[in-house]
Design a protein around this motif. Structure first.
Motif, PDB file in Angstrom:
ATOM      1  N   GLN A   2     -12.968  13.008  -9.727  1.00  0.00           N
ATOM      2  CA  GLN A   2     -12.197  13.343  -8.674  1.00  0.00           C
ATOM      3  C   GLN A   2     -12.498  12.553  -7.167  1.00  0.00           C
ATOM      4  N   VAL A   3     -13.711  12.292  -7.022  1.00  0.00           N
ATOM      5  CA  VAL A   3     -13.980  11.386  -5.871  1.00  0.00           C
ATOM      6  C   VAL A   3     -12.837   9.943  -6.066  1.00  0.00           C
ATOM      7  N   ALA A   4     -12.860   9.301  -7.174  1.00  0.00           N
ATOM      8  CA  ALA A   4     -11.947   8.155  -7.326  1.00  0.00           C
ATOM      9  C   ALA A   4     -10.508   8.678  -7.103  1.00  0.00           C
ATOM     10  N   ALA A   5     -10.171   9.758  -7.703  1.00  0.00           N
ATOM     11  CA  ALA A   5      -9.101  10.245  -7.314  1.00  0.00           C
ATOM     12  C   ALA A   5      -8.580  10.385  -5.779  1.00  0.00           C
ATOM     13  N   ALA A   6      -9.628  11.080  -5.215  1.00  0.00           N
ATOM     14  CA  ALA A   6      -9.370  11.357  -3.756  1.00  0.00           C
ATOM     15  C   ALA A   6      -9.253  10.032  -3.082  1.00  0.00           C
ATOM     16  N   ARG A   7     -10.338   9.000  -3.537  1.00  0.00           N
ATOM     17  CA  ARG A   7     -10.335   7.637  -2.781  1.00  0.00           C
ATOM     18  C   ARG A   7      -8.819   7.006  -2.854  1.00  0.00           C
ATOM     19  N   GLU A   8      -8.372   6.981  -4.086  1.00  0.00           N
ATOM     20  CA  GLU A   8      -6.810   6.427  -4.455  1.00  0.00           C
ATOM     21  C   GLU A   8      -6.016   6.948  -3.467  1.00  0.00           C
ATOM     22  N   LYS A   9      -6.144   8.552  -3.325  1.00  0.00           N
ATOM     23  CA  LYS A   9      -5.240   9.101  -2.622  1.00  0.00           C
ATOM     24  C   LYS A   9      -5.181   8.743  -1.060  1.00  0.00           C
ATOM     25  N   GLU A  10      -6.338   8.852  -0.607  1.00  0.00           N
ATOM     26  CA  GLU A  10      -6.754   8.078   0.647  1.00  0.00           C
ATOM     27  C   GLU A  10      -6.272   6.783   0.906  1.00  0.00           C
ATOM     28  N   ARG A  11      -6.352   5.745  -0.012  1.00  0.00           N
ATOM     29  CA  ARG A  11      -5.829   4.526  -0.048  1.00  0.00           C
ATOM     30  C   ARG A  11      -4.307   4.428   0.132  1.00  0.00           C
ATOM     31  N   ARG A  12      -3.667   5.111  -0.638  1.00  0.00           N
ATOM     32  CA  ARG A  12      -2.242   5.239  -0.903  1.00  0.00           C
ATOM     33  C   ARG A  12      -1.850   5.761   0.669  1.00  0.00           C
ATOM     34  N   ALA A  13      -2.350   6.894   1.184  1.00  0.00           N
ATOM     35  CA  ALA A  13      -2.111   7.629   2.513  1.00  0.00           C
ATOM     36  C   ALA A  13      -2.180   6.425   3.685  1.00  0.00           C
ATOM     37  N   ARG A  14      -3.098   5.713   3.652  1.00  0.00           N
ATOM     38  CA  ARG A  14      -3.434   4.574   4.532  1.00  0.00           C
ATOM     39  C   ARG A  14      -2.491   3.406   4.331  1.00  0.00           C
ATOM     40  N   GLN A  15      -1.865   3.089   3.176  1.00  0.00           N
ATOM     41  CA  GLN A  15      -0.835   2.007   2.928  1.00  0.00           C
ATOM     42  C   GLN A  15       0.241   2.516   3.262  1.00  0.00           C
ATOM     43  N   ALA A  16       0.691   4.024   3.162  1.00  0.00           N
ATOM     44  CA  ALA A  16       1.891   4.571   3.573  1.00  0.00           C
ATOM     45  C   ALA A  16       1.998   4.513   5.063  1.00  0.00           C
ATOM     46  N   ALA A  17       0.977   4.764   5.753  1.00  0.00           N
ATOM     47  CA  ALA A  17       0.737   4.935   7.232  1.00  0.00           C
ATOM     48  C   ALA A  17       1.034   3.479   7.760  1.00  0.00           C
ATOM     49  N   GLU A  18       0.352   2.633   7.127  1.00  0.00           N
ATOM     50  CA  GLU A  18       0.403   1.040   7.311  1.00  0.00           C
ATOM     51  C   GLU A  18       1.743   0.494   7.424  1.00  0.00           C
ATOM     52  N   LYS A  19       2.338   1.014   6.138  1.00  0.00           N
ATOM     53  CA  LYS A  19       3.791   0.492   5.981  1.00  0.00           C
ATOM     54  C   LYS A  19       4.678   1.377   7.189  1.00  0.00           C
ATOM     55  N   ALA A  20       4.413   2.623   7.467  1.00  0.00           N
ATOM     56  CA  ALA A  20       5.269   3.159   8.361  1.00  0.00           C
ATOM     57  C   ALA A  20       4.911   2.518   9.681  1.00  0.00           C
ATOM     58  N   ARG A  21       3.870   2.057   9.997  1.00  0.00           N
ATOM     59  CA  ARG A  21       3.776   1.497  11.382  1.00  0.00           C
ATOM     60  C   ARG A  21       4.506   0.151  11.295  1.00  0.00           C
ATOM     61  N   ALA A  22       4.404  -0.522  10.365  1.00  0.00           N
ATOM     62  CA  ALA A  22       4.889  -1.878   9.966  1.00  0.00           C
ATOM     63  C   ALA A  22       6.454  -1.777  10.276  1.00  0.00           C
ATOM     64  N   GLU A  23       7.209  -0.737   9.669  1.00  0.00           N
ATOM     65  CA  GLU A  23       8.358  -0.639   9.742  1.00  0.00           C
ATOM     66  C   GLU A  23       9.080  -0.080  11.125  1.00  0.00           C
ATOM     67  N   ALA A  24       7.983   0.558  11.899  1.00  0.00           N
ATOM     68  CA  ALA A  24       8.570   1.170  13.306  1.00  0.00           C
ATOM     69  C   ALA A  24       8.415  -0.122  14.192  1.00  0.00           C
ATOM     70  N   GLU A  25       7.329  -0.957  13.799  1.00  0.00           N
ATOM     71  CA  GLU A  25       7.278  -2.138  14.657  1.00  0.00           C
ATOM     72  C   GLU A  25       8.207  -3.216  14.355  1.00  0.00           C
ATOM     73  N   ARG A  26       8.756  -3.159  13.180  1.00  0.00           N
ATOM     74  CA  ARG A  26       9.895  -4.147  12.887  1.00  0.00           C
ATOM     75  C   ARG A  26      11.235  -3.666  13.238  1.00  0.00           C
ATOM     76  N   ALA A  27      11.496  -2.222  13.540  1.00  0.00           N
ATOM     77  CA  ALA A  27      12.694  -1.681  14.028  1.00  0.00           C
ATOM     78  C   ALA A  27      12.647  -1.709  15.563  1.00  0.00           C
ATOM     79  N   LYS A  28      11.391  -1.872  16.282  1.00  0.00           N
ATOM     80  CA  LYS A  28      11.268  -1.901  17.631  1.00  0.00           C
ATOM     81  C   LYS A  28      11.605  -3.012  18.049  1.00  0.00           C
ATOM     82  N   LEU A  29      11.158  -4.392  17.493  1.00  0.00           N
ATOM     83  CA  LEU A  29      11.642  -5.706  17.457  1.00  0.00           C
ATOM     84  C   LEU A  29      12.828  -5.989  17.081  1.00  0.00           C
ATOM     85  N   GLU A  30      13.519  -5.326  16.388  1.00  0.00           N
ATOM     86  CA  GLU A  30      14.955  -5.661  16.075  1.00  0.00           C
ATOM     87  C   GLU A  30      15.682  -5.118  17.315  1.00  0.00           C
TER      88      GLU A  30
END
Length: 109
Positions: A2-30
């Protein structure tokens, strides 16, 4: 497990948040790039309009100068014609006023 699943879920959430920030930054630059292009295009169009106006003004001035030149030439030509006619009249009068009977002519006195 369960701890490994929670960490994986947290890692995916961080990646999604990072991806959303990068996309927002790219949109802002564009968006900034497009705004700059729009500003430059507006400046270019304004410059082209100003140059076209200046060219039209110069063309109108040249036309006006040409009309003035033609009018001046016409006036000079008319004045020269009048002077020539006057000179011819004087020469004709002088020719008529020569000879032994000139003193009896009324225009020669």
């Amino acid at each position: 497990k369960q701890v490994a699943a929670a960490r994986e879920k947290e890692r995916r959430a961080r990646q999604a948040a990072e991806k959303a920030r990068a996309e927002a930054e790219r949109a802002k630059l564009e968006s900034a790039r497009l705004a700059e292009e729009k500003r430059l295009m507006a400046l270019r169009l304004e410059e082209e309009r100003r140059l076209k106006e200046l060219e039209e003004t110069r063309r109108l001035q040249l036309e006006q100068l040409e009309q003035q030149r033609q009018a001046l030439q016409a006036a000079e030509s008319a004045a020269a014609r009048v002077n020539q006619e006057a000179d011819e009249a004087v020469k004709k009068k002088r020719a008529d006023c020569t000879g032994p009977t000139a003193r009896f002519k009324s225009g020669c006195r």
